[in-house]
Design a protein around this motif. Structure first.
Motif, PDB file in Angstrom:
ATOM      1  N   ALA A  47     -43.273  21.481   3.909  1.00 55.25           N
ATOM      2  CA  ALA A  47     -44.345  21.577   5.067  1.00 55.25           C
ATOM      3  C   ALA A  47     -44.554  20.355   5.442  1.00 55.25           C
ATOM      4  CB  ALA A  47     -45.489  22.380   4.707  1.00 55.25           C
ATOM      5  N   SER A  48     -44.685  19.362   4.872  1.00 55.66           N
ATOM      6  CA  SER A  48     -45.306  17.916   5.332  1.00 55.66           C
ATOM      7  C   SER A  48     -44.111  16.988   5.568  1.00 55.66           C
ATOM      8  CB  SER A  48     -45.914  17.465   4.323  1.00 55.66           C
ATOM      9  OG  SER A  48     -45.484  17.198   3.099  1.00 55.66           O
ATOM     10  N   HIS A  49     -42.917  17.647   5.298  1.00 52.66           N
ATOM     11  CA  HIS A  49     -41.785  16.839   5.955  1.00 52.66           C
ATOM     12  C   HIS A  49     -41.701  15.468   4.857  1.00 52.66           C
ATOM     13  CE1 HIS A  49     -40.918  19.173   9.060  1.00 52.66           C
ATOM     14  NE2 HIS A  49     -42.003  18.991   9.358  1.00 52.66           N
ATOM     15  N   SER A  50     -42.169  15.445   3.592  1.00 45.53           N
ATOM     16  CA  SER A  50     -42.218  14.436   2.426  1.00 45.53           C
ATOM     17  C   SER A  50     -40.839  13.832   2.173  1.00 45.53           C
ATOM     18  CB  SER A  50     -42.814  14.884   1.347  1.00 45.53           C
ATOM     19  OG  SER A  50     -43.063  13.957   0.177  1.00 45.53           O
ATOM     20  N   PHE A  51     -40.652  12.732   2.055  1.00 47.57           N
ATOM     21  CA  PHE A  51     -39.346  12.239   1.790  1.00 47.57           C
ATOM     22  C   PHE A  51     -39.384  11.161   0.443  1.00 47.57           C
ATOM     23  CE2 PHE A  51     -41.231   9.293   4.775  1.00 47.57           C
ATOM     24  CZ  PHE A  51     -41.516   7.908   4.306  1.00 47.57           C
ATOM     25  N   PHE A  52     -40.434  11.157  -0.077  1.00 44.91           N
ATOM     26  CA  PHE A  52     -40.799  10.470  -1.250  1.00 44.91           C
ATOM     27  C   PHE A  52     -41.651  11.184  -2.359  1.00 44.91           C
ATOM     28  CE2 PHE A  52     -42.792   6.422  -3.627  1.00 44.91           C
ATOM     29  CZ  PHE A  52     -41.579   6.373  -4.417  1.00 44.91           C
ATOM     30  N   ARG A  53     -41.024  11.641  -3.221  1.00 44.27           N
ATOM     31  CA  ARG A  53     -41.796  12.614  -4.003  1.00 44.27           C
ATOM     32  C   ARG A  53     -42.153  12.026  -5.272  1.00 44.27           C
ATOM     33  NH1 ARG A  53     -38.989  18.519  -2.643  1.00 44.27           N
ATOM     34  NH2 ARG A  53     -38.548  18.171  -0.637  1.00 44.27           N
ATOM     35  N   VAL A  54     -43.533  11.880  -5.675  1.00 38.88           N
ATOM     36  CA  VAL A  54     -43.733  10.966  -6.615  1.00 38.88           C
ATOM     37  C   VAL A  54     -44.341  11.983  -7.836  1.00 38.88           C
ATOM     38  CG1 VAL A  54     -45.651   9.528  -7.820  1.00 38.88           C
ATOM     39  CG2 VAL A  54     -44.830   9.017  -5.227  1.00 38.88           C
ATOM     40  N   PRO A  55     -43.705  12.130  -8.951  1.00 35.72           N
ATOM     41  CA  PRO A  55     -44.111  13.161  -9.864  1.00 35.72           C
ATOM     42  C   PRO A  55     -45.423  12.756 -10.743  1.00 35.72           C
ATOM     43  CG  PRO A  55     -42.268  11.711 -10.734  1.00 35.72           C
ATOM     44  CD  PRO A  55     -42.374  11.388  -9.269  1.00 35.72           C
ATOM     45  N   VAL A  56     -46.190  13.551 -11.144  1.00 36.64           N
ATOM     46  CA  VAL A  56     -47.343  13.045 -11.827  1.00 36.64           C
ATOM     47  C   VAL A  56     -47.332  13.660 -13.144  1.00 36.64           C
ATOM     48  CG1 VAL A  56     -50.037  13.331 -11.775  1.00 36.64           C
ATOM     49  CG2 VAL A  56     -48.666  13.483  -9.659  1.00 36.64           C
ATOM     50  N   PRO A  57     -47.091  12.913 -14.395  1.00 41.48           N
ATOM     51  CA  PRO A  57     -47.080  13.183 -15.685  1.00 41.48           C
ATOM     52  C   PRO A  57     -48.315  13.878 -16.028  1.00 41.48           C
ATOM     53  CG  PRO A  57     -46.162  11.069 -15.236  1.00 41.48           C
ATOM     54  CD  PRO A  57     -46.777  11.177 -14.292  1.00 41.48           C
ATOM     55  N   SER A  58     -48.029  14.854 -17.115  1.00 43.33           N
ATOM     56  CA  SER A  58     -49.570  15.478 -17.694  1.00 43.33           C
ATOM     57  C   SER A  58     -50.129  14.577 -18.453  1.00 43.33           C
ATOM     58  CB  SER A  58     -48.664  16.392 -19.022  1.00 43.33           C
ATOM     59  OG  SER A  58     -47.804  17.317 -18.302  1.00 43.33           O
ATOM     60  N   MET A  59     -49.771  13.535 -19.113  1.00 49.16           N
ATOM     61  CA  MET A  59     -50.576  12.479 -19.575  1.00 49.16           C
ATOM     62  C   MET A  59     -51.509  11.722 -18.512  1.00 49.16           C
ATOM     63  SD  MET A  59     -49.324   9.056 -21.454  1.00 49.16           S
ATOM     64  CE  MET A  59     -48.432   8.293 -19.931  1.00 49.16           C
ATOM     65  N   VAL A  60     -51.132  11.595 -17.304  1.00 49.99           N
ATOM     66  CA  VAL A  60     -51.940  10.845 -16.212  1.00 49.99           C
ATOM     67  C   VAL A  60     -53.093  11.748 -16.109  1.00 49.99           C
ATOM     68  CG1 VAL A  60     -51.942  10.383 -13.829  1.00 49.99           C
ATOM     69  CG2 VAL A  60     -50.192   9.630 -15.430  1.00 49.99           C
ATOM     70  N   ILE A  61     -52.975  13.328 -15.658  1.00 47.78           N
ATOM     71  CA  ILE A  61     -53.430  14.188 -15.361  1.00 47.78           C
ATOM     72  C   ILE A  61     -54.675  14.344 -16.592  1.00 47.78           C
ATOM     73  CG2 ILE A  61     -54.201  16.612 -14.583  1.00 47.78           C
ATOM     74  CD1 ILE A  61     -51.472  16.651 -13.510  1.00 47.78           C
ATOM     75  N   ARG A  62     -54.273  14.322 -17.871  1.00 49.43           N
ATOM     76  CA  ARG A  62     -55.114  14.624 -19.011  1.00 49.43           C
ATOM     77  C   ARG A  62     -56.220  13.160 -19.070  1.00 49.43           C
ATOM     78  NH1 ARG A  62     -50.752  16.893 -21.664  1.00 49.43           N
ATOM     79  NH2 ARG A  62     -50.966  19.176 -21.945  1.00 49.43           N
ATOM     80  N   GLN A  63     -55.561  11.987 -18.647  1.00 51.60           N
ATOM     81  CA  GLN A  63     -56.392  10.768 -18.532  1.00 51.60           C
ATOM     82  C   GLN A  63     -57.577  10.875 -17.564  1.00 51.60           C
ATOM     83  OE1 GLN A  63     -53.516   7.647 -18.286  1.00 51.60           O
ATOM     84  NE2 GLN A  63     -53.263   7.341 -20.597  1.00 51.60           N
ATOM     85  N   LEU A  64     -57.104  11.336 -16.494  1.00 51.24           N
ATOM     86  CA  LEU A  64     -58.129  11.645 -15.363  1.00 51.24           C
ATOM     87  C   LEU A  64     -59.333  12.600 -15.450  1.00 51.24           C
ATOM     88  CD1 LEU A  64     -55.735  11.399 -12.365  1.00 51.24           C
ATOM     89  CD2 LEU A  64     -57.272   9.724 -13.076  1.00 51.24           C
ATOM     90  N   LEU A  65     -58.877  13.830 -16.112  1.00 55.13           N
ATOM     91  CA  LEU A  65     -59.907  14.868 -16.140  1.00 55.13           C
ATOM     92  C   LEU A  65     -59.973  15.246 -17.528  1.00 55.13           C
ATOM     93  CD1 LEU A  65     -58.072  17.339 -13.382  1.00 55.13           C
ATOM     94  CD2 LEU A  65     -59.914  15.574 -13.359  1.00 55.13           C
ATOM     95  N   GLY A  66     -59.455  14.772 -18.704  1.00 55.76           N
ATOM     96  CA  GLY A  66     -59.752  15.408 -19.950  1.00 55.76           C
ATOM     97  C   GLY A  66     -59.300  16.589 -20.292  1.00 55.76           C
ATOM     98  N   ASP A  67     -60.276  17.484 -20.863  1.00 54.37           N
ATOM     99  CA  ASP A  67     -60.134  18.862 -21.056  1.00 54.37           C
ATOM    100  C   ASP A  67     -60.025  19.471 -19.792  1.00 54.37           C
ATOM    101  OD1 ASP A  67     -60.104  18.342 -23.650  1.00 54.37           O
ATOM    102  OD2 ASP A  67     -62.171  19.186 -24.115  1.00 54.37           O
ATOM    103  N   GLY A  68     -60.577  19.080 -18.759  1.00 52.86           N
ATOM    104  CA  GLY A  68     -60.449  19.813 -17.225  1.00 52.86           C
ATOM    105  C   GLY A  68     -59.033  19.608 -16.687  1.00 52.86           C
ATOM    106  N   ALA A  69     -58.109  19.082 -17.344  1.00 51.53           N
ATOM    107  CA  ALA A  69     -56.820  19.147 -16.892  1.00 51.53           C
ATOM    108  C   ALA A  69     -56.262  20.426 -17.094  1.00 51.53           C
ATOM    109  CB  ALA A  69     -55.947  18.129 -17.751  1.00 51.53           C
ATOM    110  N   THR A  70     -56.717  21.171 -17.963  1.00 58.08           N
ATOM    111  CA  THR A  70     -56.238  22.678 -18.121  1.00 58.08           C
ATOM    112  C   THR A  70     -55.949  23.375 -16.939  1.00 58.08           C
ATOM    113  OG1 THR A  70     -56.325  24.715 -19.492  1.00 58.08           O
ATOM    114  CG2 THR A  70     -58.275  23.624 -18.478  1.00 58.08           C
ATOM    115  N   ILE A  71     -56.857  23.140 -15.851  1.00 57.03           N
ATOM    116  CA  ILE A  71     -56.726  24.132 -14.859  1.00 57.03           C
ATOM    117  C   ILE A  71     -55.681  23.849 -13.937  1.00 57.03           C
ATOM    118  CG2 ILE A  71     -59.438  24.026 -14.529  1.00 57.03           C
ATOM    119  CD1 ILE A  71     -59.445  22.056 -12.154  1.00 57.03           C
TER     120      ILE A  71
END
Length: 310
Positions: free
Chosen positions: A253-277
């Motif tokens: 929908a946004s015509h993205s041409f550079f898709r950056v994956p976000v590893p689980s580890m990064v999300i857990r570092q940011l949100l802690g247990d809140g990463a479960t959502i």
């Protein structure tokens, strides 16, 4: 009694603000209960919302709630602390209390009235069923096992809302999925970031039970208008998707041409247990709504994402 007046908590949120707009279009009087009435009043200027009044209250004190309920035919309870945050002990307490204690106070206020509102519509969440990589959940599915913070919170939340049925109040509980909606400012930001949208989040295989805001509000209006609706309903699209399919829809929908994956580890570092959502999910279906003939305006993820981004 004014049979049309609706009292709403959480009215400045994504779903609540749109519900107020729709009720205003119908000429329905609305009372907004807010912890921050001055800020809420700026969201609903009189010139645009002539049928809306804003009342300050303490969500944990029934005595501050009762006056706003006089002459109301229905209460829509959407208030709750945001869960998309790092779950410190203080945040956990705020999330749970806003749902369990806040709903208890509201129901206590309703129960103490001699001429009480006939209907309570209370928000809930799909986390009621717990998380699973494979199970199919519908309204007849059992509650998820205890031990998960969000699942336990949801059970307490719904239990407090159901107490209103002991006082001849029609109770409808809507278990919302992730709501797709973007404000005007948010849409502008997303357009600027469009080259980076659409990267895989975590494994990408977790289920996402989602709903477009327009459908969420349509379900609320149906619940207000339909006396036969009682009990729990899943307010989700009939087509839950894998996270990779959701992010791919944003990329297209946004015509993205550079898709950056976000590893689980990064999300857990940011949100802690809140990463479960984000990293855990469940596949939830709105069987009751479909059986009762509800028509989804945005059942498919592609058109839904395109609509909120354009």
């Amino acid at each position: 009694m004014n049979q049309n007046k609706v009292v709403i908590t959480g009215a400045t949120g994504l779903i609540g603000s749109r519900l107020v707009e729709k009720l205003t279009e119908r000429g329905t009087p609305v009372t907004v209960l807010s912890r921050h009435p001055r800020a809420a009043s700026t969201c609903f200027p009189t010139a645009r919302f002539p049928f809306v009044s804003v009342v300050g209250y303490d969500p944990f004190d029934p005595k501050t709630i009762t006056p706003a309920l006089f002459d109301a035919s229905a209460v829509v309870h959407l208030a709750g602390e945001p869960i998309a945050a790092r779950w410190t002990p203080e945040v956990r307490t705020a999330i749970r209390n806003s749902r369990e204690v806040g709903t208890r106070a509201l129901v206590t206020a309703i129960a103490g009235m001699s001429d009480r509102p006939a209907t309570l519509i209370s928000a809930s969440a799909c986390r009621y069923y717990g998380v699973s990589a494979s199970a199919r959940f519908a309204e007849e599915s059992p509650p998820g096992p205890s031990g998960d913070f969000l699942t336990d919170t949801t059970h307490l939340w719904e239990g407090q809302a159901q107490r209103a049925s002991e006082h001849d109040v029609r109770v409808v509980i809507l278990r919302f999925g992730i709501t797709l909606a973007v404000t005007e400012n948010g849409r502008a930001v997303l357009k600027q970031l469009h080259p980076f949208l659409g990267g895989r989040i975590g494994s990408g295989q977790q289920w996402v039970s989602w709903i477009h805001r327009e459908d969420a509000v349509a379900i609320l209006l149906r619940a207000l208008d339909t006396p036969e609706m009682r009990g729990a309903y899943n307010a989700t699209s009939p087509y839950p998707m894998r996270m990779s399919q959701v992010t791919d829809a944003f990329a297209r929908a946004s015509h993205s041409f550079f898709r950056v994956p976000v590893p689980s580890m990064v999300i857990r570092q940011l949100l802690g247990d809140g990463a479960t959502i984000i990293l855990d999910g469940q596949r939830v279906y709105p069987d009751r709504l479909l059986a009762e003939g509800f028509h989804f305006r945005f059942p498919q993820i592609g058109p839904a994402v395109y609509n909120i981004l354009t």
